[in-house]
Each structure stands twice: as structure tokens, then as C-alpha cells.
Design an enzyme around this catalytic site. Sequence first.
Site, PDB file in Angstrom:
ATOM      1  N   MET A  96      47.301  -5.241  57.239  1.00  0.00           N
ATOM      2  CA  MET A  96      46.868  -4.093  58.033  1.00  0.00           C
ATOM      3  C   MET A  96      45.362  -4.047  58.294  1.00  0.00           C
ATOM      4  SD  MET A  96      49.746  -2.890  58.723  1.00  0.00           S
ATOM      5  CE  MET A  96      49.405  -1.309  59.482  1.00  0.00           C
TER       6      MET A  96
ATOM      7  N   HIS B 122      55.471  -9.205  64.848  1.00  0.00           N
ATOM      8  CA  HIS B 122      55.349  -7.828  65.341  1.00  0.00           C
ATOM      9  C   HIS B 122      56.749  -7.299  65.634  1.00  0.00           C
ATOM     10  CE1 HIS B 122      53.321  -4.435  67.202  1.00  0.00           C
ATOM     11  NE2 HIS B 122      54.215  -4.505  68.179  1.00  0.00           N
TER      12      HIS B 122
HETATM   13  C1  GRF Z   1      56.816  -5.530  59.531  1.00  0.00           C
HETATM   14  O1  GRF Z   1      57.634  -4.742  60.340  1.00  0.00           O
HETATM   15  C2  GRF Z   1      55.887  -6.361  60.364  1.00  0.00           C
HETATM   16  O2  GRF Z   1      56.445  -6.797  61.557  1.00  0.00           O
HETATM   17  C3  GRF Z   1      54.768  -5.403  60.646  1.00  0.00           C
HETATM   18  O3  GRF Z   1      54.613  -4.679  59.447  1.00  0.00           O
HETATM   19  C4  GRF Z   1      55.824  -4.687  58.723  1.00  0.00           C
HETATM   20  C5  GRF Z   1      55.533  -5.285  57.379  1.00  0.00           C
HETATM   21  O4  GRF Z   1      56.633  -5.203  56.500  1.00  0.00           O
HETATM   22  N1  GRF Z   1      53.589  -6.099  61.101  1.00  0.00           N
HETATM   23  P1  GRF Z   1      56.658  -6.097  55.188  1.00  0.00           P
HETATM   24  O5  GRF Z   1      55.409  -5.773  54.403  1.00  0.00           O
HETATM   25  O6  GRF Z   1      56.707  -7.527  55.589  1.00  0.00           O
HETATM   26  O7  GRF Z   1      57.888  -5.667  54.442  1.00  0.00           O
END
Ligand code: GRF
Length: 214
Positions: free
Chosen positions: A90, A109
Site C-alpha cells: 500500500m 489489481h
Molecule cells: C488484493 O485484492 C490486491 O489485488 C490488492 O490488495 C489486495 C491485497 O490482498 N492490490 P492480500 O494482502 O493479497 O490478501
Amino acid sequence: MKQVAILISGRGSNMEALCQGSHAPKAGYNVCRVISNRPKAEGLNWASTNGFEGVALDHKQFPTKAAFEAKLHAELITAKADYVCLAGFMRLLSAEFVQAWRGRLLNIHPSLLPSFAGLTPQQKALDAGVRISGCTVHFVSEIMDAGPIIAQTAVPVLSDDNEDTLSDRILKAEHLTYWPALSAVCKGQISWTEGDRARLSGPLDTKLYGCLDF
Ligand code: GRF
């Protein structure tokens, strides 16, 4: 065998799927490091208890974004990473960092890009009333969620879906899509060397197309 580092910030379910995928025959990659910018990310626990080397690199401990990214870059070099996968990471990466890893930096994504880039793509899909959404694995460029597309998988949007139910369905697709896409990149079947599109070289890999037969 290519070396892959995975960057996370939280739950890490995509990281887990990438790690599991590395054990598949002919995956062509090994996960050399899992790096989280949040020391308490659940994904870091999973990595270390499952034999993958996890490192916390808390961005808040660095005076500037450039200092954080310099350390991140150094960690990736130490880990001998050939490719880097963002998996629920993030932090927005700078143009300099993205350029340094051009063609070797992947993201997933939860929408069929270029639709619904940015935050809350599942809610955006619901608001738009689309019948089909899904996920996209792409190379990372300087523009968020806009780099060359590697693989996509479609899922239906049901009339009684809410953000959670649609997110869950897309997440299942993400877990099935990311590692074969990474594997194809690591094996040189798809690359981004010029222009704004990724190119397939060699035979068509149907794992990059999550849709009806063609
Ligand atoms: C996923 O939906 C990904 O596509 C997005 O953030 C979420 C992360 O989930 N960028 P995780 O941490 O992999 O469970």
C-alpha cells in the site's frame, strides 16, 4: 530459476498464493524474500512460519520516501531479486524506483484494467453496474494501475453482490492468476521491453486468459 521478492502491507493472501505457486513443477521462480512496510502485517507471520524469509521495512522509520526506497532497493539487491511482485503493497512507489525495476516489477489489481483503477475498484464496479469484473496482473509503470497488462481473469458480478462478496470472488481469481502470470514472465514468455504493451513471445499461454475457451 528466477528469484522473486514479494512486497506486502497486510493480509498477504496473494503473497501466499505466489509462494505456493513457486512449488509447482516448472514454475521457474523461487521466492527469495517477503518484505512488508508494516511490521505487524499478518502475511509476514505466514512467510516466516512457512520457510520464506520475511523482512519488515517500516516506512515510518525513514525520514523521506527516497530514503525508504533506497533501503528497499538495497534489500532487493541483497536478496538477488530478478523480479518484484507487489501484493497488496500500500505504498505508491516513485518514478525513479519504478524505472529502476522497469519490466521486472509486477502488480495485481482487483478489476479488469483499465476499468476501475485506484482505490475501491470492487465498489466502483458495483456502482457502474458492470456484469463482469475480475483481476489484472500488469507490469508497473509510473502511472498507477496503468502499466502493460500481463494476464486477466474475469468473474461475474451478481445482482445481489456487495463489496465484500464481489471482493471475495475476485480474490479467488487473483490467487489463480498471479503466479502463472509471474511464471510466464520468469520463463521469458511475456515481457515489457518497449512501448506501452507487454509482448508475448513464444507459444500462446492460455493461463494468461481467464475466460471462456477460444
Ligand atoms: C488484493 O485484492 C490486491 O489485488 C490488492 O490488495 C489486495 C491485497 O490482498 N492490490 P492480500 O494482502 O493479497 O490478501
